[in-house]
Write an enzyme that holds these catalytic residues in place. Structure first.
Site, short mmCIF file in Angstrom:
data_model
loop_
_atom_site.label_atom_id
_atom_site.label_comp_id
_atom_site.label_asym_id
_atom_site.label_seq_id
_atom_site.Cartn_x
_atom_site.Cartn_y
_atom_site.Cartn_z
N ASP A 149 47.44 47.09 48.91
CA ASP A 149 48.90 47.19 48.78
C ASP A 149 49.26 48.67 48.79
OD1 ASP A 149 51.52 46.51 48.56
OD2 ASP A 149 51.34 45.34 46.72
N ASP A 173 57.09 48.81 51.87
CA ASP A 173 58.37 48.12 51.99
C ASP A 173 59.26 48.46 50.79
OD1 ASP A 173 56.25 46.75 50.60
OD2 ASP A 173 57.62 45.06 50.33
N CYS A 210 38.18 23.34 27.12
CA CYS A 210 37.84 23.65 28.50
C CYS A 210 36.32 23.68 28.68
CB CYS A 210 38.43 24.99 28.91
SG CYS A 210 38.07 25.38 30.62
N CYS A 237 34.92 24.86 31.61
CA CYS A 237 34.60 25.70 32.75
C CYS A 237 33.39 26.57 32.40
CB CYS A 237 35.81 26.56 33.15
SG CYS A 237 35.99 28.06 32.17
N CYS A 256 33.98 29.04 29.57
CA CYS A 256 34.26 28.53 28.23
C CYS A 256 33.13 27.69 27.65
CB CYS A 256 35.52 27.67 28.23
SG CYS A 256 37.01 28.57 28.68
N1 GUN Z 1 53.54 43.08 45.05
C1 GUN Z 1 54.37 42.19 44.47
N2 GUN Z 1 55.55 42.16 45.12
C2 GUN Z 1 55.47 43.03 46.14
C3 GUN Z 1 56.38 43.42 47.19
O1 GUN Z 1 57.51 42.94 47.29
N3 GUN Z 1 55.91 44.35 48.08
C4 GUN Z 1 54.66 44.88 48.00
N4 GUN Z 1 54.25 45.76 48.93
N5 GUN Z 1 53.80 44.52 47.03
C5 GUN Z 1 54.20 43.61 46.11
ZN ZN Z 2 37.64 27.64 30.65
#
Ligand code: GUN
Ligand code: ZN
Length: 639
Positions: A88, A123, A273, A275, A278
């Site tokens: 990201d 963005d 749980c 899993c 756990c």
């Molecule tokens: N992570 C959570 N929401 C967003 C978003 O709207 N844009 C970007 N780039 N990362 C995110």
């Molecule tokens: Zn668990």
């Protein structure tokens, strides 16, 4: 490259091919904080089977040590993760903290330099409280940055984020304007506040409006969605990818994710749980762990809860029952129930992607089930395509299905007096001829009805009035008569009209008609016209498979695109010999075709090549580069 393997309405099982491997969707990418590994990337891959993860290039770039290592070793080595790495861009940090100190150009270049497989545009996060003009202006900037990123991406895939706050028209416009850009995956962004505030009804509008604008051949990622309780609904609406930071964030706050919500360790009365994280623990032993050990155990539990739900979602898609899973899950929280109800406002879009029939019965799980597209489709086709065989109707109450078996003798008596038997069903009025088609016969309703079902049954009377009957009376008021009628012909013709339209049915049902029935059940098997086998009825859904001879008659008498898929010249020899039609060879297609509908594969001049079932709708057939568009049953032979 993205390919659909199986679909259930908008939901899909897909294969997203990247340079670092193939990601099977629906998939969740755990978020890895490059500074602290709550669970190591290698464990995420080996223990949990995650094929892809997401990390943050902005955080890496902001730390001198991480930046240098990422640029010299590459991300995969830095993280010690053998799968697909998505990054990201810092947008989320700007949402959280205001500004970020990086430009789009810089962060794209940086993501390329550290070997990200899928990089994200910087963005602009459109907040839910923004005005429409503010939102529109920021989308222009996001689109410019996206266009730029796509133009310099080289070997890195690009995630182009759909923004638009809570304005459906802006979402759709933003998504549509990215169609012409060279983008590989579309996250739907700006939705974290909606999810944090349980504004799931608005989330439904945001997802659907984005889906409407997006090109269907690209996977859709719901940014920041990682709670298992939302996954089935989001997949049902066509989201393919998710990411979760909450598995670790919640764990640090001693919060445990379950399918029905998130629980604070201190509020829990027992730990039930089993899993792998756990197992062996009681609530007391879990609480007694050191902070770090506890965080790690809860994070691993959270991941198991997510992977378990994803596996279940996958199975329900394969079984064609995802609606039922989503209906169950959405009962965990009132706001999720609201989201389920919201689907009722998107009937047209949902119906367009709804398969003509599914394997297995439809379960009615509550009044929200009425939002399922099959209800809408039945009523529309009844209205537009059903033509009464008599001038009078006799009304029957709901009973065991198929109605013709339950009411066998009553139906015969009524019809012999010139009345069409019509059952007042939870789907609306069901004329006797249609009682075996999906989902009328293949559905289960509780014996005790709800108010909405009662209202629908009442309303069925007015719908049947619209059919222009001269007389409508109760079944018990009709005595035996002596009108001669052919129940097989009436059923076959009514089903053919329902499936192919009245004009096509008329073309097929001409001349001397014969019907081959099953010796065991008496049901229609084959329809023969002037000695030619034109249609076969499927036992499962009570609908027809089209035969070459039937298709030829349709071609001869119904002009235009009706139920046609036009195949490009290179594929003609293969398709005419019975091979499937692949998306890459579809030139045009009737926009009214629904998944699993019978279709005619034709050449550019409209000449028949083959008959089969559509796997996709027009927009999908034309945009996908891989995958089957039409599963061909029979070709016309060498051409
Ligand atoms: N992570 C959570 N929401 C967003 C978003 O709207 N844009 C970007 N780039 N990362 C995110
Ligand atoms: Zn668990």
């Amino acid at each position: 490259m993205f390919e659909i393997i199986r679909r259930d309405g908008l939901a899909r099982i897909g294969k997203f091919t990247t340079r670092a491997g193939v990601l099977e969707t629906p998939a969740l990418l755990p978020v890895v904080n490059p500074k602290i590994f709550t669970v190591t990337p290698r464990e995420l891959h080996e223990e949990f089977g995650f094929e892809a993860l997401i990390t943050n290039s902005y955080i890496i770039r902001s730390s001198e040590d991480l930046r240098k290592r990422a640029q010299s070793e590459g991300l995969r080595t830095l993280l010690d993760f053998p799968g697909i790495v998505m990054t990201d861009s810092g947008t989320f940090q700007s949402h959280m903290y205001g500004e970020v100190e990086v430009t789009n150009e810089e962060i794209i270049e940086f993501q390329k330099s550290i070997g990200s497989d899928i990089g994200t545009v910087l963005d602009i996060f459109t907040e839910p409280f923004w005005t429409k003009s503010e939102t529109a202006a920021s989308i222009d900037v996001t689109l410019e940055r996206t266009e730029y990123a796509a133009s310099v991406k080289d070997e890195m895939m690009i995630a182009g984020v759909v923004q638009g706050s809570v304005y459906p028209d802006l979402r759709e416009m933003c998504a549509r304007r990215m169609r012409s850009m060279d983008i590989d995956v579309h996250p739907i962004g700006g939705v974290v506040p909606l999810m944090e505030q349980y504004r799931y009804e608005e989330l439904v509008d945001v997802i659907i409006s984005s889906k409407k604008g997006l090109s269907p051949d690209r996977p859709v990622h719901l940014f920041g969605a990682g709670h298992p309780m939302i996954l089935s609904l989001a997949v049902l609406l066509g989201c393919d990818m998710f990411d979760s930071a909450s598995y670790a964030k919640f764990a640090r706050d001693d919060r445990i994710m379950f399918i029905d919500g998130t629980y604070r360790l201190e509020d829990m009365l027992s730990l039930d749980c089993k899993c792998p994280a756990c197992i062996g623990h009681t609530l007391e032993t879990l609480k007694a762990l050191s902070k770090d050990e506890r965080t790690r155990t809860i994070a691993r539990h959270n991941l198991y809860e997510i992977t378990k739900e994803l596996a279940l979602i996958r199975r329900y898609i394969l079984e064609g029952r995802l609606w039922e899973l989503a209906e169950q899950r959405c009962r965990a929280h009132p706001e999720l129930l609201g989201a389920l109800r919201k689907l009722g406002e998107h009937g047209e879009f949902l119906e367009r992607h709804e398969p003509l029939s599914r394997d297995g019965a439809m379960f009615y799980t509550g009044t929200e089930t009425r939002n399922r597209p099959v209800f809408r489709r039945y009523r529309e086709r009844l209205k537009e395509r059903y033509i009464p065989f008599t001038r009078k109707a006799a009304l029957f109450p709901e009973a065991g299905r198929p109605y013709g078996r339950h009411y066998a003798e009553d139906f015969r008596r009524v019809r012999s007096s010139g009345f069409t038997p019509v059952v007042l069903s939870p789907f609306g009025p069901v004329p006797a001829e249609l009682d075996e088609i999906y989902p009328l016969a293949q559905s289960l309703f509780p014996g005790i009805t709800d108010a909405e079902t009662d209202a629908c049954v009442k309303d069925a009377v007015s719908l049947i009035r619209e059919k222009g009957y001269e007389e409508i009376i109760d079944m018990n008021s009709v005595t035996d008569g002596n009108e001669i009628f052919d129940p097989l012909l009436e059923r076959a013709l009514a089903v053919a009209r329902y499936q192919f339209g009245a004009e096509a049915a008329a073309a097929m049902f001409s001349g001397r008609m014969e019907f081959v029935t099953s010796r065991n059940t008496g049901k229609i098997r084959n329809v023969i016209s002037n000695g030619e086998h034109i249609l076969s009825m499927r036992a499962g859904d009570g609908l027809f498979s089209l035969r070459i001879e039937g298709a030829e008659r349709m071609i001869a008498s119904v002009p235009g695109e009706h139920m046609r898929v036009v195949v490009s010249d290179d594929a003609i020899p293969f398709v005419s010999e019975g091979r499937n039609v692949f998306c890459a060879f579809v030139k045009e297609c009737d926009p009214e075709i629904r998944p699993m509908e019978e279709v005619l594969a034709v050449n550019g001049n409209g000449k028949l090549l083959a008959v089969g079932r559509a796997m996709l709708v027009r927009d999908e057939m034309l945009s996908f580069k891989k995958g089957i568009a039409v599963k061909v049953r029979d070709g016309v032979g060498k051409v």
